[in-house]
Design a protein around this motif. Structure first.
Motif, PDB file in Angstrom:
ATOM      1  N   GLN A   1       3.518   6.808   3.941  1.00 42.13           N
ATOM      2  CA  GLN A   1       4.498   7.883   4.128  1.00 42.13           C
ATOM      3  C   GLN A   1       5.876   7.472   3.610  1.00 42.13           C
ATOM      4  O   GLN A   1       6.577   8.264   2.979  1.00 42.13           O
ATOM      5  N   ASN A   2       6.270   6.232   3.863  1.00 40.07           N
ATOM      6  CA  ASN A   2       7.596   5.771   3.440  1.00 40.07           C
ATOM      7  C   ASN A   2       7.708   5.631   1.926  1.00 40.07           C
ATOM      8  O   ASN A   2       8.731   5.988   1.347  1.00 40.07           O
ATOM      9  N   THR A   3       6.660   5.123   1.270  1.00 37.59           N
ATOM     10  CA  THR A   3       6.735   4.992  -0.189  1.00 37.59           C
ATOM     11  C   THR A   3       6.794   6.370  -0.843  1.00 37.59           C
ATOM     12  O   THR A   3       7.535   6.576  -1.805  1.00 37.59           O
ATOM     13  N   GLN A   4       6.042   7.319  -0.307  1.00 36.25           N
ATOM     14  CA  GLN A   4       6.065   8.682  -0.842  1.00 36.25           C
ATOM     15  C   GLN A   4       7.437   9.314  -0.641  1.00 36.25           C
ATOM     16  O   GLN A   4       7.991   9.941  -1.545  1.00 36.25           O
ATOM     17  N   TYR A   5       7.979   9.151   0.541  1.00 32.65           N
ATOM     18  CA  TYR A   5       9.301   9.699   0.873  1.00 32.65           C
ATOM     19  C   TYR A   5      10.373   9.134  -0.061  1.00 32.65           C
ATOM     20  O   TYR A   5      11.221   9.860  -0.565  1.00 32.65           O
ATOM     21  N   LEU A   6      10.315   7.828  -0.322  1.00 34.67           N
ATOM     22  CA  LEU A   6      11.303   7.203  -1.208  1.00 34.67           C
ATOM     23  C   LEU A   6      11.143   7.688  -2.647  1.00 34.67           C
ATOM     24  O   LEU A   6      12.137   7.902  -3.341  1.00 34.67           O
TER      25      LEU A   6
ATOM     26  N   GLY B   1       1.840  -2.925  -4.854  1.00 36.86           N
ATOM     27  CA  GLY B   1       1.504  -4.289  -5.240  1.00 36.86           C
ATOM     28  C   GLY B   1       2.739  -5.017  -5.735  1.00 36.86           C
ATOM     29  O   GLY B   1       3.769  -4.397  -6.027  1.00 36.86           O
ATOM     30  N   HIS B   2       2.643  -6.322  -5.800  1.00 34.61           N
ATOM     31  CA  HIS B   2       3.774  -7.155  -6.216  1.00 34.61           C
ATOM     32  C   HIS B   2       3.450  -7.805  -7.559  1.00 34.61           C
ATOM     33  O   HIS B   2       2.410  -8.430  -7.720  1.00 34.61           O
ATOM     34  N   LYS B   3       4.367  -7.631  -8.516  1.00 32.64           N
ATOM     35  CA  LYS B   3       4.205  -8.216  -9.848  1.00 32.64           C
ATOM     36  C   LYS B   3       5.566  -8.651 -10.372  1.00 32.64           C
ATOM     37  O   LYS B   3       6.579  -8.007 -10.121  1.00 32.64           O
TER      38      LYS B   3
ATOM     39  N   ALA C   1       0.842  -1.194   0.000  1.00 34.93           N
ATOM     40  CA  ALA C   1       0.000   0.000   0.000  1.00 34.93           C
ATOM     41  C   ALA C   1       0.876   1.242   0.000  1.00 34.93           C
ATOM     42  O   ALA C   1       1.998   1.228   0.505  1.00 34.93           O
ATOM     43  N   SER C   2       0.347   2.313  -0.546  1.00 30.97           N
ATOM     44  CA  SER C   2       1.049   3.581  -0.509  1.00 30.97           C
ATOM     45  C   SER C   2       1.017   4.111   0.922  1.00 30.97           C
ATOM     46  O   SER C   2       0.021   3.962   1.625  1.00 30.97           O
TER      47      SER C   2
END
Length: 173
Positions: A26-31, A41-43, A23-24
């Motif tokens: 704070q950490n994914t946005q920061y990265l 998601g995983h693909k 899921a999106s």
């Protein structure tokens, strides 16, 4: 923070970084803001897509780093193994990135994040010692309030909130 702090360290050390999360947050946005390619998601395509800037000239990442929570049946792990891409657990990667540093690993039942953050602050601000740190929680004084701080100095002390789970200490030297 998990792997996000390690991804941030890799970015600051000039590595190309890509990764995925369920899921999106704070950490994914920061990265993303720091320069990583982040998928939700995983693909299989996240590992094998030849158009990604974060991959090498073969169209594949050089290696995959996973947490202990990621099962070996994860589609990205399976795709990596089938493509001959090394898959390292978090502790193996920590062993590699800390190998050339003086390492201070903080362990215990309670207070690891707080102790690690205070130690980093004392060394870097109070004593003017170059420090790279990876901490399990987000630290407001770190860049973007994340779990990592990276010194540009090659001889930086490495402060690590050590994880006892799954034999993680065994890769540290």
């Amino acid at each position: 923070s998990g792997l996000s702090a390690l991804a941030y360290v890799a970015l600051q050390q000039g590595m190309r970084v890509s990764g995925s999360d369920m899921a999106s947050n704070q950490n994914t946005q920061y990265l993303r803001e720091a320069g990583a390619t982040v998928w939700i998601g995983h693909k299989e395509e996240h590992v094998t897509n030849s158009d990604e800037d974060s991959h090498d000239s073969t169209g594949h990442p050089d290696l995959i780093v996973v947490s202990s929570a990621v099962p070996q049946t994860n589609v990205e792990v399976v795709a990596a193994r089938e493509s001959g891409i090394p898959v390292l657990k978090r502790d193996e990667w920590l062993g590699r990135i800390t190998a050339n540093h003086s390492l201070i690993a903080v362990a215990g039942t309670h207070g690891k994040s707080t102790t690690s953050a205070l130690l980093t602050h004392i060394l870097s601000s109070g004593m003017s010692i170059p420090v790279t740190a990876v901490i399990g929680g987000n630290v407001p004084d770190f860049p973007g309030g994340g779990g990592a701080m990276v010194s540009p100095e090659d001889d930086a002390v490495f402060v690590l909130e050590a994880d006892e789970y799954d034999g993680a200490f065994l890769q540290l030297r």
